[in-house]
Design an enzyme around this catalytic site. Sequence first.
Site, PDB file in Angstrom:
ATOM      1  N   ASN A   1      31.047  39.078  51.712  1.00 11.33           N
ATOM      2  CA  ASN A   1      31.236  38.505  52.782  1.00 11.33           C
ATOM      3  C   ASN A   1      30.408  39.605  54.267  1.00 11.33           C
ATOM      4  OD1 ASN A   1      32.899  39.604  54.436  1.00 11.33           O
ATOM      5  ND2 ASN A   1      35.031  38.918  52.894  1.00 11.33           N
TER       6      ASN A   1
ATOM      7  N   LYS B   1      24.671  41.273  32.464  1.00 12.44           N
ATOM      8  CA  LYS B   1      24.116  40.040  33.046  1.00 12.44           C
ATOM      9  C   LYS B   1      23.314  38.933  32.539  1.00 12.44           C
ATOM     10  CE  LYS B   1      19.664  40.247  36.238  1.00 12.44           C
ATOM     11  NZ  LYS B   1      18.531  40.804  36.153  1.00 12.44           N
TER      12      LYS B   1
ATOM     13  N   LYS C   1      52.204  33.991  57.129  1.00 15.30           N
ATOM     14  CA  LYS C   1      51.934  35.391  57.048  1.00 15.30           C
ATOM     15  C   LYS C   1      53.328  35.960  57.058  1.00 15.30           C
ATOM     16  CE  LYS C   1      47.162  34.930  55.834  1.00 15.30           C
ATOM     17  NZ  LYS C   1      45.887  35.376  55.447  1.00 15.30           N
TER      18      LYS C   1
HETATM   19  O1  C5P Z   1      43.968  33.875  55.429  1.00 12.87           O
HETATM   20  P1  C5P Z   1      43.126  34.722  56.911  1.00 12.87           P
HETATM   21  O2  C5P Z   1      42.089  35.277  55.262  1.00 12.87           O
HETATM   22  O3  C5P Z   1      42.424  34.460  57.435  1.00 12.87           O
HETATM   23  O4  C5P Z   1      44.004  36.433  57.158  1.00 12.87           O
HETATM   24  C1  C5P Z   1      43.235  37.405  57.965  1.00 12.87           C
HETATM   25  C2  C5P Z   1      43.813  37.897  58.181  1.00 12.87           C
HETATM   26  O5  C5P Z   1      44.411  38.376  55.902  1.00 12.87           O
HETATM   27  C3  C5P Z   1      43.395  39.358  57.973  1.00 12.87           C
HETATM   28  O6  C5P Z   1      43.787  40.482  58.548  1.00 12.87           O
HETATM   29  C4  C5P Z   1      43.210  40.008  56.535  1.00 12.87           C
HETATM   30  O7  C5P Z   1      42.785  41.439  56.347  1.00 12.87           O
HETATM   31  C5  C5P Z   1      44.335  39.848  55.891  1.00 12.87           C
HETATM   32  N1  C5P Z   1      43.276  39.194  54.328  1.00 12.87           N
HETATM   33  C6  C5P Z   1      44.567  40.133  53.061  1.00 12.87           C
HETATM   34  N2  C5P Z   1      44.367  40.063  51.968  1.00 12.87           N
HETATM   35  C7  C5P Z   1      43.260  38.710  51.652  1.00 12.87           C
HETATM   36  C8  C5P Z   1      43.043  37.923  52.468  1.00 12.87           C
HETATM   37  C9  C5P Z   1      43.247  38.226  54.279  1.00 12.87           C
HETATM   38  O8  C5P Z   1      44.841  40.716  53.453  1.00 12.87           O
HETATM   39  N3  C5P Z   1      43.194  38.080  50.077  1.00 12.87           N
END
Ligand code: C5P
Length: 409
Positions: free
Chosen positions: A208, A287, A339
Amino acid sequence: MRGKHIILGVTGGIAAYKSAELVRRLVERGAEVQVVMTASAREFIGPTTFQALSGRPVRDSLWDSAAEAAMGHIELARWADVVLVAPASADFLARLTHGRADDLLATLCLATDAPIVVAPAMNRLMWANAATQANVATLRSRGVRLLGPGSGAQACGEVGEGRMLEPQELADHLAMLLVDSGPLSGRKIVITAGPTREAIDPVRFVTNRSSGKMGFAVAQALREADAEVVLISGPVHLPTPPGVRRIDVESAAQMADAVQAELAGTAIFIGTAAVADYRPEVFAEKKIKKTQQRLELALARTPDILAGVAASADRPFVVGFAAETDAVERHAREKLVRKKLDMIAANEVGACKAFDCEDNSLLVLWDNGRAELPHSPKLELARALVRLIIERWQAQGGDAVGEHAGQTR
Ligand code: C5P
């Protein structure tokens, strides 16, 4: 640095022009700066510039009776919280090594009990010379701190080691050195930053648009507040902030493992990483050839690292980030609750907002409160966020010594 007294020694070198910028960076952070120039520094830059930027007349002589009457050199040596010599020429390092007191700056260095920090700047061969290296080793053994030199193109046209560090870097290092022991002193804080890469085959991956800048700025701000910072970072092109321990990872699974391994003794956990939510379900060992017209990629969920930490026994204080394209506050608050976070910092992304930009703004939410941190450079924003985190963490009793296992002391 607010209210700190800094003697900035400027010695003779072409890098002296950068010291003007350095004065600005220090004053900007609230420090009081007294510039002291050597005779050769005056061959490179005039004292008027420094006087204007520091708001204090420059000192350059032991024999200036008017200046000595205002603040004698011994008083000046006592006034200093730190003496920073930038640029420090080869000649000045030699004089410092030999304890000379043949001009005001060298005398101040002998007469002060404040830490002395030098930022060498010279031609690469002068730096590499055995005499300079022996002087530097002696100075180090006496507790003089060296910042740099860096390497790169030099004013003399050569390339190599001997460049003075940039003013911003010097100011950052000095800020760390001057920190009073605060509530975060010695507390372990783990922070994730950057994107993750989820491999499709040996040459391709899903990722990303995160640059890691916000997370690295938060790590720096925490270190400035004297915390013990562990920065677990996905692939980024950023230098490690001074004094921060960095662990590099690639995938979400590796990031989750690194976080688990570091969690013991952690007082605060901050998730700024833009963790990929999905990874390719299967990793192709070889690949993938472009033989098909259509290719479907099955994706599987990655572990939610942040939610995992928040659900752990003896959890630390947990701060999450939320990048939203719409209804920022509603979505962020929903995430805070779902969360089980202690705090969430949200921002709007898209259309050149937040990702890979130098500036940002944040909406910070906690159980019954909110704060808006206005649009500003990421490091300033990070410092404001760290102040808020400290407030909330203290309000929850997180700083009570030995209250639960999430603390290191
Ligand atoms: O649910 P979302 O991805 O929007 O949440 C963002 C928060 O969750 C951020 O703090 C990101 O670092 C954390 N995150 C995580 N592990 C994931 C997805 C998001 O720690 N797999």
